[in-house]
Design an enzyme around this catalytic site. Structure first.
Site, short mmCIF file in Angstrom:
data_model
loop_
_atom_site.label_atom_id
_atom_site.label_comp_id
_atom_site.label_asym_id
_atom_site.label_seq_id
_atom_site.Cartn_x
_atom_site.Cartn_y
_atom_site.Cartn_z
N ARG A 29 8.11 2.61 -0.02
CA ARG A 29 7.52 1.59 -0.89
C ARG A 29 7.27 0.34 -0.07
NH1 ARG A 29 6.24 5.02 -3.78
NH2 ARG A 29 6.71 5.34 -5.97
N GLU A 59 0.06 -3.17 -4.14
CA GLU A 59 -1.04 -2.19 -4.14
C GLU A 59 -1.75 -2.22 -5.49
OE1 GLU A 59 0.60 1.63 -3.33
OE2 GLU A 59 1.48 1.00 -1.44
N HIS A 61 -1.81 4.86 0.29
CA HIS A 61 -0.77 5.53 -0.52
C HIS A 61 -1.17 6.98 -0.86
CE1 HIS A 61 2.76 4.67 -3.47
NE2 HIS A 61 2.73 5.95 -3.12
#
Ligand code: DGY
Length: 336
Positions: free
Chosen positions: A239, A268, A288
């Protein structure tokens, strides 16, 4: 009069696989039909009066959302392994089971961690950029030089399913593997446990596999980067908030770190083409995509849907969040 069917809300349209169609065969399904994600208020509106809610890891599940959904809500199923967007206490207080998707994405995500290690260490992203700018020119023995991964020491922070899958891959690349997680577990075959500071100072590559929690937020900042070798590579597929991005950029710019590869960033999605993270030549950034294969994303949605079925059928959830009723045990990210 036929009994009314349970209502299930799904926070995105077009999810991979056939699990949503399967849910719709058994439940009354309301799907968010727009191409942009719902805002928190829109998600609350979507969930209102439903018994089940299928969401992505980026959807926030907090007291406001749970109250907006109302007292009928029994299960929130994340199509995601990470659950840093969930207020687990608020869910427990309201008797709502929250589930996630361990087991199905570790191998796929480990592939991306390895890809980032290779891209950053061998400077492959910079090579592609140079070709696009027409900078190849003559073959030179001293151009595009990176660092070997064979013989390098890989340090894994967090030692759950994904980290262990990375360790298996790294062995095949001839790397020595060591790991740190808060609770020491014997594992002499794939990787040896080391203390946090020893991991930082002795690893050639540091790969992060911790969930984002109050304890891990900002875990890799200026002080930790300064402890790493100047020739080291930092990789993050966990993360974004675990790494202090300003400190990382400054370490790369000052030549205090060889390279870095990030599949995750703070805040994000990041869509500004002028984002300083995207411009740094020694930093490879991906949007991601750790779990982004057709089969794995479909498996994540499938497991989320099966969790909804299990709870709405009156049974136990298959994969409730660690530390919640029915799953006191292992955190698959952190391995404890
Ligand atoms: C996960 O499952 O946690 C991935 O980051 C995708 O959300």
């Amino acid at each position: 009069m036929p009994a009314s069917r349970p209502r299930v809300a799904v926070s995105r349209t077009g999810l991979p696989g056939d699990a949503v169609a399967r849910l719709a065969a058994r439940h009354d399904v309301t799907t968010w039909e727009r191409s942009t994600p719902p805002t928190p208020a829109e998600l609350g509106e979507l969930a209102r009066g439903h018994e089940g809610l299928l969401v992505l890891g980026s959807d926030r599940i907090d007291a406001t959302l749970l109250d907006a959904a109302g007292p009928r809500l029994r299960v929130v199923a994340l199509a995601s392994m990470g659950y840093d967007g969930v207020d687990t206490q608020a869910a427990a207080e309201r008797g709502v089971t929250v589930t996630h998707t361990p087991d199905v994405l570790a191998e796929t995500t480990a592939d991306v961690a390895m890809a980032l290690i290779l891209m950053a260490r061998r400077r492959l992203g910079a090579c592609v950029d140079a070709l696009r700018r027409g900078e190849w020119g003559a073959f030179r023995m001293d151009a595009f030089l990176g660092l070997d991964v064979q013989g390098a020491t890989l340090g894994l922070i967090g030692y759950g399913q994904i980290a262990q899958a990375v360790a298996r891959r790294a062995a095949g690349f001839g790397m020595r593997v060591q790991h740190h997680h808060p609770r020491r577990k014997a594992d002499d075959t794939l990787s040896r446990w080391v203390g946090f500071d020893e991991l930082l100072t002795t690893s050639d590559i540091v790969s992060l596999h911790t969930p984002l929690t109050p304890e891990t937020r900002g875990m890799i900042g200026a002080a930790e980067l300064a402890r790493m070798k100047r020739t080291a590579t930092l990789v993050n597929t966990g993360r974004g908030g675990v790494v202090d991005e300003d400190a990382l950029l400054s370490a790369l710019r000052r030549g205090e770190l060889h390279s870095a590869g990030l599949d995750v960033m703070a805040g994000e999605p990041r869509s500004d083409p002028a984002d300083p993270l995207f411009a740094e030549p020694r930093l490879v950034v991906l949007p991601h995509v750790g779990s982004a294969t057709e089969a794995t994303r479909a498996a994540m949605v499938d497991l989320a849907a099966r969790n909804i079925d299990a709870v709405l059928d009156g049974g136990a959830a298959l994969t409730p969040l660690p530390g919640t009723p029915g799953r006191p045990g292992i955190d698959p990210l952190l391995g404890r």
